[in-house]
Design an enzyme around this catalytic site. Structure first.
Site, PDB file in Angstrom:
ATOM      1  N   HIS A 177       0.460  -6.594  -8.239  1.00 43.48           N
ATOM      2  CA  HIS A 177       0.056  -7.908  -7.773  1.00 43.48           C
ATOM      3  C   HIS A 177       0.557  -9.006  -8.702  1.00 43.48           C
ATOM      4  O   HIS A 177       0.730  -8.792  -9.901  1.00 43.48           O
ATOM      5  CB  HIS A 177      -1.475  -7.990  -7.694  1.00 43.48           C
ATOM      6  CG  HIS A 177      -2.090  -6.941  -6.820  1.00 43.48           C
ATOM      7  ND1 HIS A 177      -3.272  -6.332  -7.134  1.00 43.48           N
ATOM      8  CD2 HIS A 177      -1.660  -6.384  -5.651  1.00 43.48           C
ATOM      9  CE1 HIS A 177      -3.574  -5.448  -6.186  1.00 43.48           C
ATOM     10  NE2 HIS A 177      -2.606  -5.462  -5.282  1.00 43.48           N
TER      11      HIS A 177
ATOM     12  N   LYS B 292      -2.152 -12.623 -17.863  1.00 45.93           N
ATOM     13  CA  LYS B 292      -3.269 -11.680 -17.857  1.00 45.93           C
ATOM     14  C   LYS B 292      -3.368 -10.963 -19.193  1.00 45.93           C
ATOM     15  O   LYS B 292      -2.354 -10.683 -19.835  1.00 45.93           O
ATOM     16  CB  LYS B 292      -3.092 -10.620 -16.755  1.00 45.93           C
ATOM     17  CG  LYS B 292      -3.091 -11.144 -15.342  1.00 45.93           C
ATOM     18  CD  LYS B 292      -2.897 -10.006 -14.344  1.00 45.93           C
ATOM     19  CE  LYS B 292      -2.861 -10.518 -12.907  1.00 45.93           C
ATOM     20  NZ  LYS B 292      -2.632  -9.423 -11.929  1.00 45.93           N
TER      21      LYS B 292
ATOM     22  N   TYR C  27      -9.963  -7.610 -16.775  1.00 43.10           N
ATOM     23  CA  TYR C  27      -8.840  -8.551 -16.751  1.00 43.10           C
ATOM     24  C   TYR C  27      -9.348  -9.917 -17.203  1.00 43.10           C
ATOM     25  O   TYR C  27     -10.356 -10.404 -16.700  1.00 43.10           O
ATOM     26  CB  TYR C  27      -8.280  -8.750 -15.339  1.00 43.10           C
ATOM     27  CG  TYR C  27      -8.045  -7.534 -14.502  1.00 43.10           C
ATOM     28  CD1 TYR C  27      -6.750  -7.084 -14.247  1.00 43.10           C
ATOM     29  CD2 TYR C  27      -9.105  -6.851 -13.906  1.00 43.10           C
ATOM     30  CE1 TYR C  27      -6.529  -5.988 -13.441  1.00 43.10           C
ATOM     31  CE2 TYR C  27      -8.886  -5.759 -13.107  1.00 43.10           C
ATOM     32  CZ  TYR C  27      -7.600  -5.325 -12.876  1.00 43.10           C
ATOM     33  OH  TYR C  27      -7.386  -4.241 -12.069  1.00 43.10           O
TER      34      TYR C  27
ATOM     35  N   ASP D 111      -2.161  -2.579  -0.132  1.00 38.87           N
ATOM     36  CA  ASP D 111      -1.097  -2.323  -1.097  1.00 38.87           C
ATOM     37  C   ASP D 111      -0.005  -1.414  -0.529  1.00 38.87           C
ATOM     38  O   ASP D 111       1.123  -1.428  -1.021  1.00 38.87           O
ATOM     39  CB  ASP D 111      -1.677  -1.708  -2.371  1.00 38.87           C
ATOM     40  CG  ASP D 111      -2.366  -2.746  -3.248  1.00 38.87           C
ATOM     41  OD1 ASP D 111      -2.138  -3.952  -3.028  1.00 38.87           O
ATOM     42  OD2 ASP D 111      -3.126  -2.350  -4.149  1.00 38.87           O
TER      43      ASP D 111
END
Length: 272
Positions: free
Chosen positions: A157, A167, A227, A264
């Site tokens: 992603h 991130k 995250y 996905d």
């Protein structure tokens, strides 16, 4: 004396014990940490340690941990300190270890623990250290994913402009095979991918700058991932790359059963 009534040390020396410093400690503000658990009248009776313009690690901890004047500590007494400032001998403190990987901008970040009989103390984030290494220190959101089964694959992603996101990924339980793809068109590593293994006991973190796609596959049951993300979620900018896209030929660990979401599985082939 300063305006606060604090003794000002000489340049290059701890202002309490006169130990020679190789560089100054970080200024943490005008109010002492002790203010949160000492009455005001008791606090004013203490020899305060702020501002931390010139103070060694030993004296800093004497103030924060022991709440006493460093002069009360015998010169030969051995102590274990959870230091939060610079060590006077090495010029280092409780910092994080930044290791740049082959793809530009990707870092493994490791805490540097200080151990004693209680366990350890370590820093897991510092805005100043991120800035010093050229990393984005902003945290707009923190997310957690829990994955009960080994072989769970999430991703890959990313978020398009005008809201790209950096991130910091940490495996806080279990283990993951973490994959990233460089999608920055001006990068010398454009369209190259890399992977690292993150295990909870290691407490390592993976930093991904803006412009990378990211995904992972769990290596253990009951794996949990944290995250820290620099940008808010904008669904109109959310994009993905299929885990088996032929443009990248990513090598994933073999598992008897791979669990991938319907979304996905449906990402179109990446157009180069």
């Amino acid at each position: 004396m300063t305006a606060n009534g604090l003794k000002q040390g000489n340049s290059g020396q701890c202002r309490f014990c006169n130990t020679r410093l190789q560089r100054k400690s970080i200024f943490l503000g005008a109010m002492p940490l002790a203010n949160s658990y000492l009455a005001r009248e008791e606090l004013l009776a203490r020899e305060l340690f702020y501002p931390l313009e010139y103070v060694c690690g030993r004296c800093f901890l004497a103030q924060t941990e022991e709440i006493q004047s460093p002069r009360a500590i015998g010169p030969h007494k051995r102590m274990e300190w959870q230091v939060c400032c610079l060590d006077t001998e090495s010029g280092r403190g409780v910092l994080m270890i930044f290791t740049q990987l082959q793809l530009p901008g990707i870092y493994i970040i490791e805490p540097e623990p200080i151990n004693d009989e209680r366990g350890f103390f370590a820093r897991s984030f510092c805005r100043q250290e991120f800035i010093e290494h050229g990393l984005n220190p902003c945290i707009a959101q923190c997310n957690i994913s829990f994955n009960p089964y080994k072989g769970t694959l999430r991703g890959l992603h990313y978020q398009n402009a005008p809201y790209p996101e950096a991130k910091v990924v940490t495996c806080i339980r279990g283990a993951i095979y973490d994959v990233f793809i460089d999608l920055r068109q001006d990068s010398p590593a454009y369209l190259q991918w890399g992977a690292v293994i993150l295990r909870a006991p290691d407490r390592r973190m993976l930093y991904l700058p803006e412009g990378f796609a990211h995904g992972f596959q769990t290596l253990e049951d009951d794996t949990e991932v944290l995250y820290r993300i620099s940008e808010f979620y904008h669904p109109e900018c959310a994009r993905g790359i299929r885990w088996d896209d032929p443009a990248f030929l990513i090598h994933w660990p073999e598992v008897p059963r791979r669990l991938v979401s319907a979304r996905d599985k449906e990402w179109s082939d990446f157009m180069i």
